[in-house]
Every structure is written in C-alpha cells, then in structure tokens.
Design a protein around this motif. Structure first.
Motif, PDB file in Angstrom:
ATOM      1  N   TYR A  61      -3.728  18.170  14.094  1.00  0.00           N
ATOM      2  CA  TYR A  61      -5.149  17.866  14.013  1.00  0.00           C
ATOM      3  C   TYR A  61      -5.530  16.809  15.053  1.00  0.00           C
ATOM      4  CZ  TYR A  61      -9.726  16.727  12.162  1.00  0.00           C
ATOM      5  OH  TYR A  61     -11.064  16.520  12.040  1.00  0.00           O
ATOM      6  N   GLY A  62      -4.867  15.681  15.017  1.00  0.00           N
ATOM      7  CA  GLY A  62      -5.221  14.571  15.912  1.00  0.00           C
ATOM      8  C   GLY A  62      -5.080  14.958  17.377  1.00  0.00           C
ATOM      9  N   TYR A  63      -3.927  15.530  17.726  1.00  0.00           N
ATOM     10  CA  TYR A  63      -3.714  15.878  19.133  1.00  0.00           C
ATOM     11  C   TYR A  63      -4.722  16.913  19.622  1.00  0.00           C
ATOM     12  CZ  TYR A  63      -1.728  18.108  23.223  1.00  0.00           C
ATOM     13  OH  TYR A  63      -1.574  18.672  24.454  1.00  0.00           O
ATOM     14  N   PRO A  64      -4.902  18.053  18.906  1.00  0.00           N
ATOM     15  CA  PRO A  64      -5.864  19.051  19.406  1.00  0.00           C
ATOM     16  C   PRO A  64      -7.284  18.501  19.524  1.00  0.00           C
ATOM     17  CG  PRO A  64      -4.552  19.970  17.635  1.00  0.00           C
ATOM     18  CD  PRO A  64      -4.238  18.520  17.688  1.00  0.00           C
ATOM     19  N   VAL A  65      -7.702  17.704  18.535  1.00  0.00           N
ATOM     20  CA  VAL A  65      -9.061  17.162  18.576  1.00  0.00           C
ATOM     21  C   VAL A  65      -9.211  16.245  19.785  1.00  0.00           C
ATOM     22  CG1 VAL A  65     -10.669  15.578  17.443  1.00  0.00           C
ATOM     23  CG2 VAL A  65      -9.573  17.389  16.129  1.00  0.00           C
ATOM     24  N   ALA A  66      -8.205  15.379  19.986  1.00  0.00           N
ATOM     25  CA  ALA A  66      -8.266  14.456  21.116  1.00  0.00           C
ATOM     26  C   ALA A  66      -8.283  15.231  22.429  1.00  0.00           C
ATOM     27  CB  ALA A  66      -7.087  13.492  21.068  1.00  0.00           C
ATOM     28  N   ALA A  67      -7.405  16.230  22.534  1.00  0.00           N
ATOM     29  CA  ALA A  67      -7.326  17.021  23.765  1.00  0.00           C
ATOM     30  C   ALA A  67      -8.646  17.744  24.028  1.00  0.00           C
ATOM     31  CB  ALA A  67      -6.177  18.021  23.661  1.00  0.00           C
ATOM     32  N   MET A  68      -9.235  18.261  22.933  1.00  0.00           N
ATOM     33  CA  MET A  68     -10.476  19.008  23.061  1.00  0.00           C
ATOM     34  C   MET A  68     -11.616  18.078  23.478  1.00  0.00           C
ATOM     35  SD  MET A  68     -13.394  20.054  21.269  1.00  0.00           S
ATOM     36  CE  MET A  68     -13.046  19.571  19.591  1.00  0.00           C
ATOM     37  N   LEU A  69     -11.669  16.895  22.824  1.00  0.00           N
ATOM     38  CA  LEU A  69     -12.746  15.967  23.155  1.00  0.00           C
ATOM     39  C   LEU A  69     -12.587  15.450  24.589  1.00  0.00           C
ATOM     40  CD1 LEU A  69     -13.161  13.943  19.851  1.00  0.00           C
ATOM     41  CD2 LEU A  69     -14.619  15.758  20.750  1.00  0.00           C
ATOM     42  N   ASN A 118     -13.361  15.878  31.390  1.00  0.00           N
ATOM     43  CA  ASN A 118     -12.565  16.250  32.575  1.00  0.00           C
ATOM     44  C   ASN A 118     -12.563  17.752  32.880  1.00  0.00           C
ATOM     45  OD1 ASN A 118     -10.888  17.414  30.743  1.00  0.00           O
ATOM     46  ND2 ASN A 118      -9.067  16.188  31.248  1.00  0.00           N
ATOM     47  N   ASP A 119     -13.413  18.543  32.232  1.00  0.00           N
ATOM     48  CA  ASP A 119     -13.404  19.986  32.474  1.00  0.00           C
ATOM     49  C   ASP A 119     -14.806  20.403  32.912  1.00  0.00           C
ATOM     50  OD1 ASP A 119     -13.168  22.705  32.477  1.00  0.00           O
ATOM     51  OD2 ASP A 119     -12.407  22.864  30.429  1.00  0.00           O
ATOM     52  N   PRO A 120     -15.078  20.863  34.050  1.00  0.00           N
ATOM     53  CA  PRO A 120     -14.091  21.186  35.103  1.00  0.00           C
ATOM     54  C   PRO A 120     -13.680  19.985  35.948  1.00  0.00           C
ATOM     55  CG  PRO A 120     -16.293  21.860  35.764  1.00  0.00           C
ATOM     56  CD  PRO A 120     -16.428  21.274  34.411  1.00  0.00           C
ATOM     57  N   ALA A 121     -14.479  18.870  35.940  1.00  0.00           N
ATOM     58  CA  ALA A 121     -14.118  17.720  36.776  1.00  0.00           C
ATOM     59  C   ALA A 121     -14.375  16.448  35.993  1.00  0.00           C
ATOM     60  CB  ALA A 121     -14.941  17.699  38.059  1.00  0.00           C
ATOM     61  N   TRP A 122     -13.689  15.338  36.338  1.00  0.00           N
ATOM     62  CA  TRP A 122     -13.888  14.076  35.646  1.00  0.00           C
ATOM     63  C   TRP A 122     -15.331  13.591  35.786  1.00  0.00           C
ATOM     64  CZ3 TRP A 122     -11.150  11.502  32.174  1.00  0.00           C
ATOM     65  CH2 TRP A 122      -9.794  11.828  32.017  1.00  0.00           C
ATOM     66  N   GLY A 123     -15.878  13.015  34.718  1.00  0.00           N
ATOM     67  CA  GLY A 123     -17.240  12.464  34.790  1.00  0.00           C
ATOM     68  C   GLY A 123     -18.054  12.867  33.566  1.00  0.00           C
ATOM     69  N   PHE A 124     -19.346  12.545  33.638  1.00  0.00           N
ATOM     70  CA  PHE A 124     -20.229  12.826  32.501  1.00  0.00           C
ATOM     71  C   PHE A 124     -21.071  14.077  32.743  1.00  0.00           C
ATOM     72  CE2 PHE A 124     -19.247   8.326  32.190  1.00  0.00           C
ATOM     73  CZ  PHE A 124     -18.872   8.243  30.858  1.00  0.00           C
ATOM     74  N   GLY A 125     -20.579  14.928  33.656  1.00  0.00           N
ATOM     75  CA  GLY A 125     -21.339  16.120  34.034  1.00  0.00           C
ATOM     76  C   GLY A 125     -21.690  17.003  32.848  1.00  0.00           C
ATOM     77  N   SER A 173     -17.109  21.116  24.343  1.00  0.00           N
ATOM     78  CA  SER A 173     -16.504  19.865  23.870  1.00  0.00           C
ATOM     79  C   SER A 173     -17.531  18.749  23.803  1.00  0.00           C
ATOM     80  CB  SER A 173     -15.366  19.452  24.792  1.00  0.00           C
ATOM     81  OG  SER A 173     -14.385  20.444  24.807  1.00  0.00           O
ATOM     82  N   ALA A 174     -18.400  18.692  24.801  1.00  0.00           N
ATOM     83  CA  ALA A 174     -19.428  17.655  24.824  1.00  0.00           C
ATOM     84  C   ALA A 174     -20.326  17.783  23.594  1.00  0.00           C
ATOM     85  CB  ALA A 174     -20.248  17.759  26.101  1.00  0.00           C
ATOM     86  N   LEU A 175     -20.718  19.026  23.264  1.00  0.00           N
ATOM     87  CA  LEU A 175     -21.572  19.238  22.087  1.00  0.00           C
ATOM     88  C   LEU A 175     -20.824  18.852  20.801  1.00  0.00           C
ATOM     89  CD1 LEU A 175     -23.229  22.641  23.039  1.00  0.00           C
ATOM     90  CD2 LEU A 175     -24.380  20.439  22.807  1.00  0.00           C
ATOM     91  N   ALA A 176     -19.535  19.189  20.750  1.00  0.00           N
ATOM     92  CA  ALA A 176     -18.736  18.838  19.576  1.00  0.00           C
ATOM     93  C   ALA A 176     -18.654  17.331  19.430  1.00  0.00           C
ATOM     94  CB  ALA A 176     -17.341  19.436  19.687  1.00  0.00           C
ATOM     95  N   LEU A 177     -18.546  16.627  20.547  1.00  0.00           N
ATOM     96  CA  LEU A 177     -18.480  15.170  20.508  1.00  0.00           C
ATOM     97  C   LEU A 177     -19.793  14.600  19.951  1.00  0.00           C
ATOM     98  CD1 LEU A 177     -16.712  12.745  21.200  1.00  0.00           C
ATOM     99  CD2 LEU A 177     -17.821  12.642  23.422  1.00  0.00           C
ATOM    100  N   VAL A 178     -20.908  15.220  20.395  1.00  0.00           N
ATOM    101  CA  VAL A 178     -22.209  14.768  19.886  1.00  0.00           C
ATOM    102  C   VAL A 178     -22.268  14.935  18.365  1.00  0.00           C
ATOM    103  CG1 VAL A 178     -24.671  15.312  19.851  1.00  0.00           C
ATOM    104  CG2 VAL A 178     -23.457  15.171  22.034  1.00  0.00           C
ATOM    105  N   LEU A 179     -21.822  16.103  17.875  1.00  0.00           N
ATOM    106  CA  LEU A 179     -21.816  16.362  16.430  1.00  0.00           C
ATOM    107  C   LEU A 179     -20.944  15.331  15.699  1.00  0.00           C
ATOM    108  CD1 LEU A 179     -22.568  18.155  14.034  1.00  0.00           C
ATOM    109  CD2 LEU A 179     -20.654  19.641  14.607  1.00  0.00           C
ATOM    110  N   LEU A 180     -19.768  15.063  16.291  1.00  0.00           N
ATOM    111  CA  LEU A 180     -18.847  14.093  15.676  1.00  0.00           C
ATOM    112  C   LEU A 180     -19.489  12.709  15.608  1.00  0.00           C
ATOM    113  CD1 LEU A 180     -15.971  13.573  14.587  1.00  0.00           C
ATOM    114  CD2 LEU A 180     -15.314  12.979  16.914  1.00  0.00           C
TER     115      LEU A 180
END
Lengths: 307, 376
Positions: free
Chosen positions: A39-47, A52-59, A275-282
């Motif tokens: 749970y922890g690893y996948p969530v962290a990796a996903m967030l 960083n997908d496709p590039a590092w930043g807040f794009g 992932s960005a949307l999921a982070l917003v929900l979280l």
C-alpha cells in the motif's frame, strides 16, 4: 554487597520490561510490513508520478489553474475551469449525501438504540445485509428500478400519474439515491454505537428535573450523540468523495466526480495528470479529516460518547 | 399514626412543613410476561418530613416502588398520593420530586454549575436568581466554588454531593434516593450517611431512600420498610425491627440472628413453649400466628446469649453446647457453638483483657432471658 545485588536485579527487570514491550511491537510487524509493501510503496510511487511524469515539475497541476472562466455560485463570481468544476461537483455530491444520510440515519439509530438489545440486534440485520451486498450489485439494482422500463416508471404509469416514462436514471437525483442507499450504514453504525453508550439514567434524570421529552432530547441526548454524528459524517463524506461506480452508472453526462476524471486519464495513459488529480483528492480528504479532529478531537470521534 | 409519626409531623410543622406526605395505596406493578408481580400490593403512609428507607435484597421490588413514585414506571393497580394529589398518571417532569440516582446521573457535557442550574432554567427562573441558588446549593453540600468544573473531574463522593445539590436546588417536597452511596468506599459512605441525615434534619424534606445495606438503613431512617418478593414484610423504627422482627426474613436480613427450629408444644403465661430436637424445651414470647404443633423457629440475637453463670434472676432458657470456633473481632469475641441436635448458634461476648472466656472444644452452658427470644 546487598546493594550491588539489588542493582543487578533492577537492571534485569528493566531489560525484561524492555523486551516485553518490544515483543508487543513485534505483533504489529506483519501488518505494518504488508501495508508498506503493498500500500505505502505503490501510493508513494503513484503520487510521485504527479511530479515526474512525463518530466519533473508542476506541469501536471497546470490544467487545474489554466483557462479559468468566471461562473456565478450563490451570487459569488468564482474563476472556474472544467477540472475545478468536477471538484466542485464532487464536493457538492459528497456534502449532499452526508446531509441526507444524517437526516435519514439519525432517527433509525435513535430507534435502534432505544430498543431492548435483543430486538435491536434483530433489526440491525436490515442495516447490515445491504452493507454486506456488493456495491456493484446494488447499483445495478437501482438501474433496473429507475430505468425507462423500470419498476418505478411502470408503477407510476400504471397508476396513470404520468403517461410517459420519466427520466429517472442518469440524473443527479439517481446519483444521490444510489449513494445515500450505499452509504447509509456507514452513518447508522457509528451513530448507534455512540447512542448505545449514552446512559439512559441521564434522560430519566432530566425528566425528573422537569424537562419535557423534547427538552430532554435537545439538552441531553443530542449533545451527547454529537461524537457519533461527527464520526458518521466524516466517514460518509470521505467515502463519498472517492465514489466511482455509482455516479458513473447512475449519473448523467454532467454528473462527473473526480474519481471518474481520474479513470478517464488512466484510460488515456496520462498517468502524471491522473496522479495529480489523485493527490488533490487525497489532500482534500486529509484537510477535512484534520478539521474534524481539530474541532472535535479524535478521541471523541472514535472513543464513543462515554465520559 | 404512631407516636413517633406525630412527633415527626409536629417537627415538620415547626420548620415550615417543607416535606410532603406520601401515600401508597395498594400499589401493584406487573411487567408484561412477568409471572409474579414485581410490586404486590404495597401500602405505605409516609408522614411529612419523614425519612423512610425501603430495604430489601435485589428483586424485592424496592427500586420499582421508588420508580413508580418518580414516574418512570406506571402502577398496574393502586394509586400513589403526594399530599392530596393522585400522581400515578402525572408525567415525571411535572411531579416536582427530587431524585438522586445510583450512579449520580450527572450530565457529563455540562459543568457542575450547569447541572445544578438545569432544573431552575427549566422553571424559567431569572438568570441572577439561578446563579444565586446554584451557589447556595453548592454551599449546602460543602462544595462552594465548584461551578466551573466538569463531573468527570470530581471524585465519587464529590459527584454524589453535586447530585444531591441538583436534586434539592428546586426545593422539592419529596426527595428520592436510589442506593446513592453504593459505589463509594466504606469510610466515605459512613460520613455521607451522617451528612445526608443532617441535611434532612435541616431541610425537613420527606426522604424515601432505597438500599440493600441494612446497616445504612438502621443508621439513617426514621422508619424502615423491609421488602421481600414485592411486598412489605414489616415496617417500623430501626429498634423495633431489630428487637421485634415479625418474620424469619426480617430477623435474618437485619442484623445477625440465630434460628433454632422446633415445634410448639404449648403456651404458658403468654409464652410459647417449643421443643427443639436434641436441645430441649425452650420458651419465648409468642405472636398471634403460632398454633400448637406448628413448626416454628426461635430467633435470638448473638449478643443476647450469655454464659449461664452470667444470667441474673429473670426467667431464662439454658442449653448445653460445645464451642466450635472462637474469633476475636476487636471489641468482642464471636463464638460458634454446636448444640445437641446438631444445630449451631452464634454468640458474641464483650472482650475483656484480650483472652477468650473459653476455647475450642470446651463444653459450656449457655442461656438467654426468655424475653430476648422470639418465635417466628
């Protein structure tokens, strides 16, 4: 000599105590390990992907801020775009569902808590059986009930109240009906637990001191049941925020919740934006949780209504 | 009305007759599905300002009787009167009867001050008077300045006092107490017994007190109603119940008693004569119910039994016994002795100079004055 022996003994006791405490921690290890790996690893990796997908930043967060057009909500002009609107709809549906489950669930929990234990346990089956039934099954059942050829329309037409089938399915109303139905047990159960813990002698004492039944309710029962209200609302609200199946099957084209938006991005393989949307929900969920804890205290929410 | 009651009524008159008269008239309570009546024809006349205790084991109907007076249970037959008002059909919030609950039932979400002010606010009292009377009530129970605390911050004894203050603050004419000291330790319980009794003398309110603790009942009450199986077995002053128990149940429930089983063989000058197997002929004052050849028990308190050489002139019963155990209980020795027929009796003798009068296995002659026994 004697003091040395005593000091040695004290040290041995201390070591034993530390060992015992560590042994209790060991009991937690399997669950913690499981959660970290699966749970922890996948969530962290996903967030992490949101940065960083496709590039590092807040794009990935750009679309949420870009291209806003002002809209009016309750007379207030707010800058909105499609994504913010989805978040708004999500919050609106979650709030509406929470209020509806509270209004429906409170009297039920009150009735169950006032009954003798044996009868309450029996009637609790009617709360629990739907609770145990799959969400998908119950959502399909509502589709069958609310559809154009559904039972509701047939009955209304049979009674000649309407002459054409009404549009019940794929509406905001259908979303509310389905979500309230599914989430009602999550409201009733914490309410019931807290209400059962309220000492009935307190109500008798209030009556004895001169309070009429409604005054007893307002000044004694209601305040003591508030921790249950808080726990139920928190649970239902956070679950409702992330609802997916029910709104996508019962809702119309305009009833898009944030989880459906996330799913669309995943289908299009836009992992970063999903992932960005999921982070917003979280983050929204965490903020609401912290507000509840701050205002009411976590102990009062999860510790029941006892002194 | 007994002499004691009228004396009590006169006292109530002097201090302004604050207490109300309470009367149970053939009150019954049957629960649906219950085989026997929980309360079975209770009649009880309580004088204004009297302190009456309902004493009995659990299930004897004492709490149900109290709950019917408070209005939480409805009698299935009979009527309850407070002064001239029949109240069986009056809802609890209109009865104006104070009550102290077993676990105090203080509202945990209100401060001490709010708890005590609760009944006053419900009665629409102006704010400054509510404040004043709350303060007076706290002074009365010896906890001034506690308005701002929460019940959970108080000890059991303090909570008990707050519950008492809340029950008295609206000047009820009747105060009910349901095992109010049950949860406290022995020392605190004994202190509060005396405090409640002093408050009662000061206020003149009629108190109806429920307990299963006979010691508590003896210490506090003007009169005690001993209840068993839904009925009042006997009602009377503490001394009367102790010295003249009307039944074996009362004799065993209040204080310690010996029971010697036997059969009535005759009557002699107002005394019943019984034959106890292996013991011999014994005499005791008889009550109306004894008939020749009926099986009865002679009851006698342990402290009334003496060694035969201590008996003085008055007519006495004497028996032979063998001492089985001797226990030193501080102010006295407690002996258990076996009689000829295999029955055992207990006697208590004042302790002198730390030595038992006799030891285990000694054969002794015991006796008691005929007037100290009773046939039940």
């Amino acid at each position: 000599m004697a003091t040395a022996a005593r000091a040695e003994q004290a040290r041995r006791f201390e070591r034993l105590e530390r060992l015992t405490q560590r042994r209790y921690l060991l009991l937690l290890a399997p669950a913690v390990l499981f959660l970290v790996i699966f749970y922890g690893y996948p969530v962290a990796a996903m967030l992490l992907r949101s940065f960083n997908d496709p590039a590092w930043g807040f794009g990935n967060f750009k679309p949420l801020t870009a291209a806003r057009t002002p809209i009016e909500i309750l007379g207030v002009s707010l800058p909105m775009n499609a994504y913010l609107r989805v978040i708004g709809i999500t919050l609106q549906i979650a709030v509406g569902t929470t209020i509806a489950t509270l209004l429906l669930g409170y009297p039920v929990a009150y009735a169950l808590a006032s009954m003798p234990m044996s009868r309450a346990n029996l009637l609790m089956i009617f709360v629990l059986v739907p609770f145990w039934t799959s969400i998908l099954v119950r959502t399909y059942a509502w589709m069958a009930l609310l559809g154009t050829d559904g039972i509701v329309n047939e009955v209304l037409m049979g009674l000649r109240l309407i002459d054409q089938p009404a549009t019940l399915l794929n509406t905001r109303g259908a979303v509310y009906v389905g979500m309230v139905h599914i989430l009602l047990p999550f409201m009733i159960l914490p309410l019931y637990a807290v209400m059962r813990g309220i000492d009935r002698n307190l109500m008798r004492a209030a009556e004895n001191l001169g309070a009429r039944p409604w005054q007893v309710f307002r000044s004694v029962f209601l305040p003591l049941s508030l921790p249950g209200v808080a726990a139920g609302c928190l649970l239902v609200f956070i679950l409702a925020l992330g609802f997916y199946i029910t709104p996508s099957l019962l809702g119309g084209q305009r009833d898009i919740m944030i989880s459906m938006l996330i799913q669309q991005q995943v289908v299009q393989l836009k992992w970063g934006f999903a992932s960005a949307l999921a982070l917003v929900l979280l983050v929204i969920s965490l903020i609401i949780y912290l507000v509840f804890v701050r205002v009411l205290g976590v102990q009062r929410i999860f510790g029941g209504g006892r002194r | 009305m007994t002499a004691k009651q009228s004396e009590r009524a006169a006292h109530a008159d002097r201090i302004g007759a604050l207490g109300a008269r309470v009367r149970f008239d053939q009150v019954e309570k049957q629960y649906p599905g219950g085989a026997a009546n929980a309360v079975d024809g209770v009649s009880l006349d309580i004088a204004p300002g009297e302190f009456v205790t309902l004493l009995g084991p659990s299930g004897s109907g004492k709490t149900t009787t109290l709950m019917m007076l408070a209005g939480f249970e409805t009698p299935t037959a009979g009527e309850i009167w407070v002064d001239d008002q029949a109240i069986a059909a009056v809802p609890p919030w209109r009865r104006n009867i104070g009550m102290v609950f077993q676990n105090y039932a203080l509202f945990p979400h209100m401060t001490v001050g709010e708890n005590i002010a609760f009944p006053l606010k419900l009665r629409g009292m102006p704010r400054d008077e509510v404040t004043r009377r709350t303060r007076e009530a706290l002074d009365l129970v010896g906890l001034p300045g506690y308005e701002g605390r929460y019940p959970r911050q108080l000890s059991g004894g303090q909570q008990q006092r707050i519950a008492l203050a809340r029950a008295l603050v609206f000047n009820p004419r009747v105060l009910l107490m349901d095992e109010p000291l049950g949860a406290l330790d022995k020392q605190l319980r004994e202190r509060l017994q005396l405090e409640i009794k002093a408050l009662h003398d000061q206020l003149g309110v009629t108190i109806i007190y429920v307990t299963h603790d006979q010691q508590e009942a003896l210490v506090m009450s003007d009169r005690i109603a001993v209840m068993n199986l839904g009925q009042i077995e006997q009602i009377g002053g503490p001394g009367e119940l102790y010295d003249e128990p009307a039944s074996r149940f009362v004799a065993s429930f209040i204080g310690e008693s010996n029971f010697l089983d036997g059969r009535v063989t005759g009557f002699d000058d107002g005394l019943g004569v019984i034959e106890a197997p292996g013991v011999g002929m014994l005499r005791a004052p008889a009550h109306g119910g004894c008939a020749i050849n009926s099986e009865v028990a002679l009851t006698v308190r342990p402290e009334k039994i003496v060694f035969a050489d201590e008996l003085n002139g008055a007519s006495a019963n004497t028996i032979d016994a063998e001492i089985v155990t001797v226990i030193f209980v501080g102010e006295m020795h407690r002996y258990e002795a076996r009689l000829g027929g295999g029955q055992t009796i207990v006697l208590k003798r004042q302790h002198r100079s730390g030595v038992g009068r006799c030891g285990r296995g000694d054969r002794v002659r015991l006796g008691w004055h005929v007037a100290d026994g009773r046939l039940v």
